[in-house]
Write a protein that holds these residues in place. Structure first.
Motif, PDB file in Angstrom:
ATOM      1  N   LEU A 297       0.826  -1.202   0.000  1.00  0.00           N
ATOM      2  CA  LEU A 297       0.000   0.000   0.000  1.00  0.00           C
ATOM      3  C   LEU A 297       0.864   1.258   0.000  1.00  0.00           C
ATOM      4  N   GLN A 298       1.932   1.229   0.780  1.00  0.00           N
ATOM      5  CA  GLN A 298       2.837   2.379   0.823  1.00  0.00           C
ATOM      6  C   GLN A 298       3.441   2.661  -0.555  1.00  0.00           C
ATOM      7  N   GLU A 299       3.896   1.631  -1.217  1.00  0.00           N
ATOM      8  CA  GLU A 299       4.516   1.790  -2.530  1.00  0.00           C
ATOM      9  C   GLU A 299       3.492   2.248  -3.566  1.00  0.00           C
ATOM     10  N   ALA A 300       2.305   1.624  -3.538  1.00  0.00           N
ATOM     11  CA  ALA A 300       1.276   1.960  -4.523  1.00  0.00           C
ATOM     12  C   ALA A 300       0.832   3.409  -4.383  1.00  0.00           C
ATOM     13  N   LEU A 301       0.568   3.840  -3.152  1.00  0.00           N
ATOM     14  CA  LEU A 301       0.115   5.209  -2.941  1.00  0.00           C
ATOM     15  C   LEU A 301       1.218   6.226  -3.235  1.00  0.00           C
ATOM     16  N   ALA A 302       2.445   5.868  -2.917  1.00  0.00           N
ATOM     17  CA  ALA A 302       3.554   6.778  -3.217  1.00  0.00           C
ATOM     18  C   ALA A 302       3.630   7.043  -4.721  1.00  0.00           C
ATOM     19  N   ALA A 303       3.474   5.981  -5.511  1.00  0.00           N
ATOM     20  CA  ALA A 303       3.518   6.137  -6.966  1.00  0.00           C
ATOM     21  C   ALA A 303       2.342   6.965  -7.467  1.00  0.00           C
ATOM     22  N   LEU A 304       1.162   6.725  -6.916  1.00  0.00           N
ATOM     23  CA  LEU A 304      -0.034   7.462  -7.337  1.00  0.00           C
ATOM     24  C   LEU A 304       0.061   8.940  -6.978  1.00  0.00           C
ATOM     25  N   VAL A 305       0.507   9.234  -5.764  1.00  0.00           N
ATOM     26  CA  VAL A 305       0.621  10.628  -5.315  1.00  0.00           C
ATOM     27  C   VAL A 305       1.653  11.374  -6.157  1.00  0.00           C
ATOM     28  N   GLN A 306       2.805  10.753  -6.380  1.00  0.00           N
ATOM     29  CA  GLN A 306       3.843  11.407  -7.184  1.00  0.00           C
ATOM     30  C   GLN A 306       3.360  11.652  -8.614  1.00  0.00           C
ATOM     31  N   GLN A 307       2.742  10.641  -9.201  1.00  0.00           N
ATOM     32  CA  GLN A 307       2.241  10.783 -10.569  1.00  0.00           C
ATOM     33  C   GLN A 307       1.172  11.860 -10.659  1.00  0.00           C
ATOM     34  N   TYR A 308       0.291  11.929  -9.657  1.00  0.00           N
ATOM     35  CA  TYR A 308      -0.800  12.900  -9.680  1.00  0.00           C
ATOM     36  C   TYR A 308      -0.267  14.336  -9.636  1.00  0.00           C
ATOM     37  N   TYR A 309       0.604  14.638  -8.680  1.00  0.00           N
ATOM     38  CA  TYR A 309       1.049  16.028  -8.505  1.00  0.00           C
ATOM     39  C   TYR A 309       2.027  16.459  -9.603  1.00  0.00           C
ATOM     40  N   GLU A 310       2.862  15.549 -10.067  1.00  0.00           N
ATOM     41  CA  GLU A 310       3.755  15.913 -11.164  1.00  0.00           C
ATOM     42  C   GLU A 310       2.971  16.181 -12.442  1.00  0.00           C
ATOM     43  N   GLY A 311       1.908  15.419 -12.646  1.00  0.00           N
ATOM     44  CA  GLY A 311       1.059  15.657 -13.810  1.00  0.00           C
ATOM     45  C   GLY A 311       0.234  16.918 -13.670  1.00  0.00           C
ATOM     46  N   ARG A 312      -0.144  17.269 -12.446  1.00  0.00           N
ATOM     47  CA  ARG A 312      -0.967  18.467 -12.208  1.00  0.00           C
ATOM     48  C   ARG A 312      -0.137  19.737 -12.292  1.00  0.00           C
ATOM     49  N   GLY A 313       1.087  19.652 -11.788  1.00  0.00           N
ATOM     50  CA  GLY A 313       1.984  20.799 -11.890  1.00  0.00           C
ATOM     51  C   GLY A 313       1.818  21.835 -10.799  1.00  0.00           C
ATOM     52  N   THR A 314       0.840  21.711  -9.929  1.00  0.00           N
ATOM     53  CA  THR A 314       0.664  22.633  -8.798  1.00  0.00           C
ATOM     54  C   THR A 314       0.627  21.828  -7.508  1.00  0.00           C
ATOM     55  N   TYR A 315       1.122  22.456  -6.428  1.00  0.00           N
ATOM     56  CA  TYR A 315       1.278  21.743  -5.158  1.00  0.00           C
ATOM     57  C   TYR A 315       0.670  22.561  -4.024  1.00  0.00           C
ATOM     58  N   PRO A 316      -0.125  21.945  -3.123  1.00  0.00           N
ATOM     59  CA  PRO A 316      -0.631  22.657  -1.958  1.00  0.00           C
ATOM     60  C   PRO A 316       0.465  22.741  -0.900  1.00  0.00           C
ATOM     61  N   ARG A 317       0.179  23.458   0.162  1.00  0.00           N
ATOM     62  CA  ARG A 317       1.166  23.563   1.234  1.00  0.00           C
ATOM     63  C   ARG A 317       1.113  22.348   2.156  1.00  0.00           C
ATOM     64  N   GLN A 318       0.010  21.602   2.101  1.00  0.00           N
ATOM     65  CA  GLN A 318      -0.139  20.460   3.000  1.00  0.00           C
ATOM     66  C   GLN A 318      -0.915  19.351   2.284  1.00  0.00           C
ATOM     67  N   VAL A 319      -0.408  18.118   2.329  1.00  0.00           N
ATOM     68  CA  VAL A 319      -1.097  16.953   1.764  1.00  0.00           C
ATOM     69  C   VAL A 319      -1.326  15.958   2.903  1.00  0.00           C
TER      70      VAL A 319
END
Length: 481
Positions: free
Chosen positions: A162-184
């Motif tokens: 689960l840790q690995e899967a979510l890490a990949a999903l989170v990284q892919q999501y924000y890199e594709g979005r191009g904007t980052y919040p101050r807190q996730v």
């Protein structure tokens, strides 16, 4: 929070339809509900409270506060002090809620909450909060289930998969979005979370904090994201699709050739050395098929011998199939036996004897009599916690089979007791015994009936025999008036 503030009902009753139709529940007595089921509450009062809730949710709290203040002043001027006091209390509650919202707005001025759920599909959701308000939502589905390696429990909070899967999903999501919040806010710790946090901070040009809240408002936001993912799965998949996906997971877990469309399950029920029975349930496409359920009275096995009883029941079931009995066709795609490896081995031996090939597994319970796993005849356990839908299906099958077997046992025991209570009475055969039971409903009622009541059902000689059987003497009849 809004419902608690305005004391709106959160029970299963439907309002305004159910106003005045029932007694108030515990919520009313605890002071968390205004008791809209009471007769003295009007439809207009309920609709007014709903309007106030809508104003709060729409961000019109200041407008609502002004309205209530004006109404409170008017009530006081009209000497309606009790009503004015209730409005004052309502104002204080709303102002408290408003202060709480300000705190949340400050704490979550730029926050995302991540959710992930498994169902017929996997759903990844991200909720965006600005100034404490939900301002956006993104979701994505993974049609193929993400399964842990090495038999790990996917649902565990510490699962590496689960840790690995979510890490990949989170990284892919924000890199594709191009904007980052101050807190996730995350549902669990990610693989390489510190490195990912540094990567996001560098890309964003400001500090990006990745956190796993354990309690409080932040934790509630991650729960909201998880619930949202669960709801998206339900919306995106039909019941039939969910059932098929569950059976496909079961196929992979048990290494079957195809999803098991027809599953049969056996359980033995006994409370002594006699009257032992077996129940067979059938699940077609993951749902009970009660028309195909079968009952077996154990006849050739002596005493409380679970293995012998299971051997007899399974043998008789497949003997019917070999004999071409249409009531026992077709063969199941999967055979489940209530018990451990030894019980599964008994069923496997029966199938081998008939030359039939049907996958057999035992349904193992834990110390609290809850489904724990499936086990092969060789003793290899298959942990089902990794797939909640499969785990729930096997639990349902095991509980339904146990219920069916024990219900049959109780019915058989009751009929046996009734037969033994009426057996051997002179002049009372099967037909007359049935007539007595039809009239009096139970042996107890027959025992308590007087001679006149018995004579209304049976001939005089037979009625006298029944009365003598239970009372020892017929007694003298009272003279009829």
């Amino acid at each position: 929070t809004v419902c608690k503030t305005l004391r709106l009902p959160t029970c299963t009753r439907r309002f305004p339809r159910d106003i005045g139709r029932a007694r108030p529940c515990l919520n009313y007595h605890m002071g968390t509900c205004a008791g809209y089921c009471l007769k003295d509450v009007t439809r207009a009062e309920y609709l007014k409270a709903i309007r106030e809730a809508e104003m709060i949710l729409d961000g019109r709290t200041a407008e609502l506060t002004a309205e209530l203040t004006e109404q409170m002043q008017a009530a006081a001027d009209a000497l309606r002090f009790e009503y004015a006091a209730s409005l004052r209390d309502r104002l204080r509650a709303i102002q408290g809620l408003q202060n709480h919202q300000r705190v949340i707005a400050t704490a979550y001025s730029d926050t995302d909450a991540v959710g992930f759920q498994r169902g017929a599909k996997c759903c990844f959701t991200v909720l965006h909060f600005t100034d404490g308000n939900l301002t956006g939502k993104d979701k994505s589905f993974l049609d193929e289930p993400m399964e842990p390696d090495g038999g790990e429990r996917f649902g565990s909070r510490d699962s590496e998969a689960l840790q690995e899967a979510l890490a990949a999903l989170v990284q892919q999501y924000y890199e594709g979005r191009g904007t980052y919040p101050r807190q996730v806010l995350l549902p669990c710790v990610l693989e390489g979370q510190d490195a990912l946090e540094r990567l996001f901070t560098e890309a964003a040009g400001h500090k990006v904090a990745l956190a796993v809240p354990q309690r409080g408002d932040k934790c509630r936001l991650t729960e909201m994201a998880a619930n949202n993912a669960r709801e998206e799965i339900l919306i995106a998949t039909t019941k039939a699709q969910r059932s098929l996906k569950t059976l496909e997971w079961l196929q992979r877990a048990l290494e079957l050739d195809a999803p098991p469309e027809r599953i049969e399950a056996f359980d033995i029920s006994n409370l002594g050395d006699t009257g032992i029975v077996a129940g067979m349930t059938v699940f077609q496409h993951g749902r009970p098929r009660k028309s195909d359920y079968r009952k077996f009275r154990i006849r050739t096995t002596d005493g409380q011998n679970d293995y012998g009883s299971m051997h007899e029941a399974v043998t008789r079931r497949f003997q019917h199939y070999v004999d071409g009995d249409p009531g026992f066709c077709p063969l199941p795609d999967l055979l489940l036996i209530d018990g451990g490896a030894e019980h599964a081995a008994v069923a496997q031996a029966v199938l081998d004897g008939f030359g039939l090939t049907v996958p057999v597994f035992g349904m193992v319970k834990d110390d609290r009599h809850r489904t724990r796993a499936l086990v092969t005849a060789q003793g290899r356990e298959i942990d089902l916690h990794a797939a909640p839908n499969v785990f729930a299906l096997i639990g349902q099958i095991q509980e339904e089979t146990h219920r069916f077997a024990i219900t049959f046992h109780h019915e058989s025991h009751s009929k046996s007791s009734t037969r033994s209570a009426l057996d051997g009475i002179p002049g009372v055969g099967k037909v007359r015994a049935q007539a007595l039971l039809k009239t009096f409903k139970s042996v107890k009622a027959i025992r308590e009936a007087d001679i006149f009541a018995l004579e209304r059902v049976l001939p005089k000689d037979a009625a006298a025999s029944v009365y003598l059987h239970f009372h020892g003497e017929t007694g003298e009849k009272e003279e009829k008036m």
